[in-house]
Design an enzyme around this catalytic site. Structure first.
Site, mmCIF file in Angstrom:
data_model
loop_
_atom_site.group_PDB
_atom_site.id
_atom_site.type_symbol
_atom_site.label_atom_id
_atom_site.label_comp_id
_atom_site.label_asym_id
_atom_site.label_seq_id
_atom_site.Cartn_x
_atom_site.Cartn_y
_atom_site.Cartn_z
ATOM 1 N N ARG A 33 0.821 -1.265 -0.077
ATOM 2 C CA ARG A 33 -0.015 -0.081 -0.076
ATOM 3 C C ARG A 33 0.859 1.159 -0.041
ATOM 4 O O ARG A 33 1.649 1.383 0.834
ATOM 5 C CB ARG A 33 -0.896 -0.053 1.407
ATOM 6 C CG ARG A 33 -2.118 -1.027 1.141
ATOM 7 C CD ARG A 33 -3.009 -1.171 2.583
ATOM 8 N NE ARG A 33 -2.106 -1.469 3.445
ATOM 9 C CZ ARG A 33 -2.230 -0.890 4.720
ATOM 10 N NH1 ARG A 33 -2.932 0.159 5.180
ATOM 11 N NH2 ARG A 33 -1.547 -1.397 5.772
ATOM 12 N N LYS A 104 8.666 -18.163 6.978
ATOM 13 C CA LYS A 104 8.594 -19.380 7.752
ATOM 14 C C LYS A 104 7.305 -20.281 7.462
ATOM 15 O O LYS A 104 6.338 -19.756 7.893
ATOM 16 C CB LYS A 104 9.143 -19.334 9.097
ATOM 17 C CG LYS A 104 10.176 -18.783 9.419
ATOM 18 C CD LYS A 104 10.643 -18.555 11.080
ATOM 19 C CE LYS A 104 11.744 -17.873 11.409
ATOM 20 N NZ LYS A 104 12.037 -17.696 12.638
ATOM 21 N N LYS A 189 7.830 -25.192 13.858
ATOM 22 C CA LYS A 189 7.846 -24.665 15.269
ATOM 23 C C LYS A 189 6.612 -23.869 15.509
ATOM 24 O O LYS A 189 6.213 -23.675 16.461
ATOM 25 C CB LYS A 189 9.099 -23.877 15.696
ATOM 26 C CG LYS A 189 9.332 -22.922 14.628
ATOM 27 C CD LYS A 189 9.021 -21.335 14.950
ATOM 28 C CE LYS A 189 9.144 -20.497 13.953
ATOM 29 N NZ LYS A 189 8.500 -18.905 14.443
ATOM 30 N N ASP A 242 14.546 -21.441 18.229
ATOM 31 C CA ASP A 242 13.420 -20.905 17.607
ATOM 32 C C ASP A 242 12.298 -21.294 18.323
ATOM 33 O O ASP A 242 11.196 -20.547 18.543
ATOM 34 C CB ASP A 242 13.401 -20.949 16.170
ATOM 35 C CG ASP A 242 12.416 -20.067 15.650
ATOM 36 O OD1 ASP A 242 11.987 -19.137 15.930
ATOM 37 O OD2 ASP A 242 12.224 -20.175 14.295
ATOM 38 N N THR A 246 9.333 -18.992 20.218
ATOM 39 C CA THR A 246 8.187 -18.841 19.640
ATOM 40 C C THR A 246 6.982 -19.575 20.535
ATOM 41 O O THR A 246 5.739 -19.284 20.479
ATOM 42 C CB THR A 246 8.067 -19.907 18.108
ATOM 43 O OG1 THR A 246 8.931 -19.188 17.584
ATOM 44 C CG2 THR A 246 6.605 -19.374 17.568
ATOM 45 N N GLU A 279 1.313 -18.177 10.841
ATOM 46 C CA GLU A 279 1.531 -19.083 9.750
ATOM 47 C C GLU A 279 1.321 -20.668 10.203
ATOM 48 O O GLU A 279 0.977 -21.560 9.302
ATOM 49 C CB GLU A 279 2.996 -18.955 9.305
ATOM 50 C CG GLU A 279 3.349 -17.792 8.563
ATOM 51 C CD GLU A 279 2.777 -17.564 7.189
ATOM 52 O OE1 GLU A 279 2.113 -18.397 6.544
ATOM 53 O OE2 GLU A 279 3.308 -16.733 6.634
#
Length: 329
Positions: A33, A104, A189, A242, A246, A279
């Protein structure tokens, strides 16, 4: 001065543009945008994703992909996994320069890793595409808090080149040639983080979450090795590092989505509450497909799919996971 282009102005793409600028690169950020590009360019902020955080004045921004790519010495992709293919398909072919993926996930429907999607949709050779992963909570990196990450590419030479882009004083980049392992670790993960967040939302304690994290790491490792990744990768920053970040941090979108599921929201309401792309939902479906095809046992990932796709009750699924029959660890 190296001219680097970051394609994708979400929280992670914008934060990584700061990392590159703080490392001495000349950075152009592409935003879908124009109002976002204008705000970054003129006010040095991306309020939609980073609030009042002030960005380095040296970051340019544009909503024109053509302008963003022109003259770039390297490209960084920060496009959501499930829209990577359609986004690249609508753009010019990526120029023949090194490419670093920050994304990811695993593409749902094809079960392909994101570097493979970039090579296909962007008409770029896999040999010049690398991936960055590790404990990369963008909110902390934006605040310039110290962290480490792994940059993986097929060749040590390319991995080293890409790692030199990450020379901000608060980010230490290690190199690897295990692209498969780093990508699988970074993708799966997110699925485990949903399960851990759900357990926390249900009121379970640290014993439960530690058990899920540990067994989740075992699932990630089994799948990654089955796909050709190296076992040691999963004990490092891209794997255990990670995963812990997370699964434990309230800054993690997938952890927050799990928390909302644990409080009783359905997946659509939980995603709306998080407000940004988590995700792990789409990746769980792809992981479940891959695991079934390869004969890899992944009960936690399967449980997440049962909840998000088959309306299974999160409390029953979590209890069942820890009530499985006796087996060697």
């Amino acid at each position: 001065m190296t001219r680097l282009t970051v394609l994708g102005a979400g929280s992670w793409g914008t934060t990584f543009a700061q990392v590159l600028a703080d490392g001495g690169a000349d950075v152009t950020l592409w935003a879908r945008r124009e109002e976002v590009a204008r705000e970054v360019r003129e006010e040095h902020r991306n309020s939609a994703y980073l609030g009042d955080h002030e960005l380095p004045a040296g970051i340019d921004a544009t909503s024109s992909v053509k302008d963003a790519l022109e003259g770039a010495d390297g490209i960084v992709l920060a496009i959501p996994a499930q829209s990577m293919r359609s986004t690249l398909a609508g753009w010019p072919v990526l120029p023949p320069v090194p490419v670093l993926s920050l994304t990811k996930g695993i593409e749902h429907g094809t079960d392909r890793r994101i570097t493979e999607v970039i090579a296909d949709a962007g008409q770029a050779e896999l040999e010049r595409i690398g991936v960055l992963s590790g404990p990369n909570l963008s909110g902390e990196i934006a605040q310039r808090r110290p962290c480490a990450s792994v940059v993986a590419a097929d060749s040590e030479e390319l991995a080293s080149v890409l790692a030199t882009w990450c020379e901000a004083p608060y980010l230490r980049a290690y190199t690897s040639t295990d692209v498969v392992g780093v990508e699988i670790a970074g993708a799966v993960k997110n699925v485990i983080a949903i399960a851990v967040g759900a357990a926390t939302g249900l009121g379970h304690g640290h014993n439960t979450t530690a058990s899920l994290i540990t067994r989740g790491l075992a699932e990630i490792t089994r799948l990654g090795v089955a796909l050709g990744g190296r076992r040691e990768t999963f004990a490092g920053l891209a794997g255990l590092g990670d995963l812990v970040a997370t699964c434990s941090s309230p800054l993690s979108r997938n952890h927050r989505l799990g928390l909302a599921l644990g409080r009783g929201l359905d997946v659509r309401a939980a995603a709306a509450e998080v407000g940004q792309t988590a995700e792990g939902v789409a990746t769980a479906r792809a992981v479940s497909d891959l695991a079934a095809r390869l004969g890899v046992d992944m009960p936690i990932a399967s449980a997440v799919v049962d909840v998000v796709d088959h309306d299974a009750r999160i409390d029953e699924v979590t209890t069942a996971l820890l009530a499985r029959g006796v087996r060697p660890e």
